[in-house]
Every structure is written in C-alpha cells, then in structure tokens.
Design an enzyme around this catalytic site. Structure first.
Site, mmCIF file in Angstrom:
data_model
loop_
_atom_site.group_PDB
_atom_site.id
_atom_site.type_symbol
_atom_site.label_atom_id
_atom_site.label_comp_id
_atom_site.label_asym_id
_atom_site.label_seq_id
_atom_site.Cartn_x
_atom_site.Cartn_y
_atom_site.Cartn_z
ATOM 1 N N LYS A 43 66.472 -47.247 39.872
ATOM 2 C CA LYS A 43 67.959 -46.813 40.049
ATOM 3 C C LYS A 43 68.656 -45.889 39.186
ATOM 4 C CE LYS A 43 68.521 -51.409 42.101
ATOM 5 N NZ LYS A 43 69.310 -52.752 41.756
ATOM 6 N N GLY A 44 67.977 -46.105 37.713
ATOM 7 C CA GLY A 44 68.724 -45.517 36.630
ATOM 8 C C GLY A 44 69.247 -44.260 36.727
ATOM 9 N N ASP A 100 66.101 -40.947 34.014
ATOM 10 C CA ASP A 100 67.058 -41.510 33.192
ATOM 11 C C ASP A 100 66.418 -41.605 31.846
ATOM 12 O OD1 ASP A 100 65.376 -43.568 33.786
ATOM 13 O OD2 ASP A 100 66.992 -44.990 33.903
ATOM 14 N N ASP A 103 60.093 -43.567 28.529
ATOM 15 C CA ASP A 103 59.930 -44.874 27.540
ATOM 16 C C ASP A 103 58.329 -44.847 27.278
ATOM 17 O OD1 ASP A 103 60.681 -47.046 26.183
ATOM 18 O OD2 ASP A 103 59.850 -48.401 27.672
ATOM 19 N N LYS A 131 62.385 -41.652 24.615
ATOM 20 C CA LYS A 131 62.087 -42.529 23.388
ATOM 21 C C LYS A 131 60.697 -42.439 23.106
ATOM 22 C CE LYS A 131 64.037 -46.592 24.717
ATOM 23 N NZ LYS A 131 63.914 -48.116 25.091
ATOM 24 N N PHE A 152 67.081 -50.378 22.936
ATOM 25 C CA PHE A 152 67.292 -50.628 24.387
ATOM 26 C C PHE A 152 68.733 -50.072 24.818
ATOM 27 C CE2 PHE A 152 67.741 -52.452 28.371
ATOM 28 C CZ PHE A 152 66.546 -52.341 29.074
ATOM 29 N N ASP A 159 70.478 -49.820 33.116
ATOM 30 C CA ASP A 159 70.572 -51.189 33.032
ATOM 31 C C ASP A 159 70.037 -52.003 31.981
ATOM 32 O OD1 ASP A 159 68.131 -50.974 34.510
ATOM 33 O OD2 ASP A 159 68.573 -53.007 34.962
ATOM 34 N N ARG A 165 75.326 -50.718 34.179
ATOM 35 C CA ARG A 165 75.083 -49.486 34.786
ATOM 36 C C ARG A 165 76.451 -48.624 34.854
ATOM 37 N NH1 ARG A 165 69.767 -49.104 36.788
ATOM 38 N NH2 ARG A 165 69.165 -51.054 37.701
HETATM 39 P P1 IMP Z 1 58.578 -46.094 31.574
HETATM 40 O O1 IMP Z 1 57.712 -46.441 32.762
HETATM 41 O O2 IMP Z 1 58.161 -47.313 30.533
HETATM 42 O O3 IMP Z 1 58.447 -45.004 30.853
HETATM 43 O O4 IMP Z 1 60.138 -46.727 31.686
HETATM 44 C C1 IMP Z 1 60.899 -46.178 32.480
HETATM 45 C C2 IMP Z 1 61.911 -46.823 33.195
HETATM 46 O O5 IMP Z 1 61.948 -48.122 32.232
HETATM 47 C C3 IMP Z 1 63.239 -46.155 33.234
HETATM 48 O O6 IMP Z 1 63.295 -45.500 34.564
HETATM 49 C C4 IMP Z 1 64.166 -47.288 33.057
HETATM 50 O O7 IMP Z 1 64.516 -47.830 34.391
HETATM 51 C C5 IMP Z 1 63.438 -48.440 32.087
HETATM 52 N N1 IMP Z 1 63.716 -48.177 30.745
HETATM 53 C C6 IMP Z 1 63.040 -47.846 29.878
HETATM 54 N N2 IMP Z 1 63.626 -48.134 28.425
HETATM 55 C C7 IMP Z 1 64.917 -48.251 28.931
HETATM 56 C C8 IMP Z 1 66.020 -48.521 28.081
HETATM 57 O O8 IMP Z 1 66.038 -48.513 26.794
HETATM 58 N N3 IMP Z 1 67.019 -49.120 28.843
HETATM 59 C C9 IMP Z 1 67.173 -49.376 30.086
HETATM 60 N N4 IMP Z 1 66.098 -48.999 30.942
HETATM 61 C C10 IMP Z 1 64.914 -48.740 30.360
HETATM 62 MG MG MG Z 2 65.616 -50.041 34.859
#
Ligand code: IMP
Ligand code: MG
Length: 174
Positions: A43-44, A100, A103, A131, A152, A159, A165
């Site tokens: 949703k982000g 959004d 990570d 990040k 975070f 969220d 959000r």
């Molecule tokens: P990844 O798959 O680890 O790259 O994470 C991506 C998803 O994790 C993003 O679309 C966010 O929804 C969530 N996410 C990762 N880090 C954060 C953060 O610091 N705050 C909020 N959501 C996060």
């Molecule tokens: Mg999320």
C-alpha cells in the site's frame, strides 16, 4: 505500545514536494511522447503515486500490485510473494514501477520478475526512498528521491503496523 512510539520528522512536506517535483521532471524527460504504465506497489506507494502523476502532463496509465513481505512490525520475514496482480497488458509497454521505499530489495525483485515474464518494452524503477544499508538483493532505482539512514520510517503513505500513513511528513519512530 503504539502510543509510546513518537514520530520525529526526517523530511518535511516541503522537502518531499521538492523531491517529487524533481523526480517528475526526470520521468517527464524520459517518457514524454510515450504512454507508460505506472505500477505502484501497495500500500505504501499510494500517496507518492498520487502526487507524482499529477505532475506528469503526458498520457499514462496506473495500476497497482500488492506484495506481502513484511509481517506486522519492523522485521521482514525474508520472503515475499505477489498477492495481487493486474490485468492490463504489459507486453511491449513502457513500465515504471513506483515504490515508496527500497529496503532489502525483495519486494521490488518479486515485482520485476513478475513483469519481465510479460515482456515489457522497458522496465524502470522510481523509488521515493532508499535504505541501501539494508539491501539483500541488488536492485537500484532509475529515479531516486531520498537516501535514508538505517531507521524505520513512517508517514507519506508508509506505515508501522498499518498506522501513521496519514502523516504528511516522512518521520522516523523513536
Ligand atoms: P523490501 O522488500 O525489504 O525492499 O521492503 C519493501 C517494503 O517493506 C516497502 O514497500 C515497505 O512497505 C516496507 N518497508 C521497508 N522499510 C520500511 C520502513 O522503514 N518503513 C515502512 N515500511 C518499510
Ligand atoms: Mg508496508
């Protein structure tokens, strides 16, 4: 416990606005005269998507996918899978993923794999935040807003346990 977490501003709404404008200018340069499909990851990305597309003055289409990776709280399960796809044709289209936050890179790689199978003409990634210190799968954004410290963050669509959000600024939780 939620009530003990205090959001502190990392990037103000004005800083976000300036960065989204800059990203829109970069995207406009590359997609002017085309009709790209902008694909948001739920949703982000919904707030970022809403602001970004209103700064783009050429024909485009919008779709969303949903990937489950995070459980509740801050830690990723280390697995991610697509839980909602979409039906618009992708073959020979210019597709821009709108995310959004980058990570670990897991979510984006799941979406990229899903799209590549559908043979788009081009596939690029626009991420509001990154990040890099947390990366487990090598992905880089073609268009990037902010590089983040290993904190975070919440707000502007992001969220923590589905909360925060609605904050207009990008904040970290203390
Ligand atoms: P990844 O798959 O680890 O790259 O994470 C991506 C998803 O994790 C993003 O679309 C966010 O929804 C969530 N996410 C990762 N880090 C954060 C953060 O610091 N705050 C909020 N959501 C996060
Ligand atoms: Mg999320």
């Amino acid at each position: 416990m939620d009530s003990q977490l205090k959001p502190r501003i990392l990037f103000t709404r004005d800083e976000i606005e300036a960065v989204v404008k800059r990203l829109a200018a970069e995207v406009s340069q590359d997609y002017q005269g085309k009709c790209p499909l902008l694909l948001g990851i739920l949703k982000g990305s919904f707030v970022f998507m809403a602001d970004l597309i209103r700064l783009l003055d050429f024909p485009l289409e919008v779709e969303f996918v949903k990937v489950s990776s995070y459980g509740r709280g801050r830690e990723s399960s280390g697995k991610a899978k697509l839980v909602k796809g979409f039906s618009s044709p992708v073959k020979d289209r210019d597709v821009l993923i709108v995310e959004d936050i980058l990570d670990t890179g897991l979510t984006t790689s799941v979406v990229s794999d899903y799209l590549r199978e559908k043979k788009p003409a081009s596939l690029k990634l626009c991420a509001l935040t990154d990040k890099p210190s947390r990366r487990r799968i090598p992905v880089t954004a073609d268009y990037l807003g902010f590089t983040l410290p290993d904190k975070f963050i919440v707000g502007y669509g992001l969220d923590w346990n589905q909360k925060f959000r609605n904050l207009p600024d990008i904040c970290y939780l203390e």
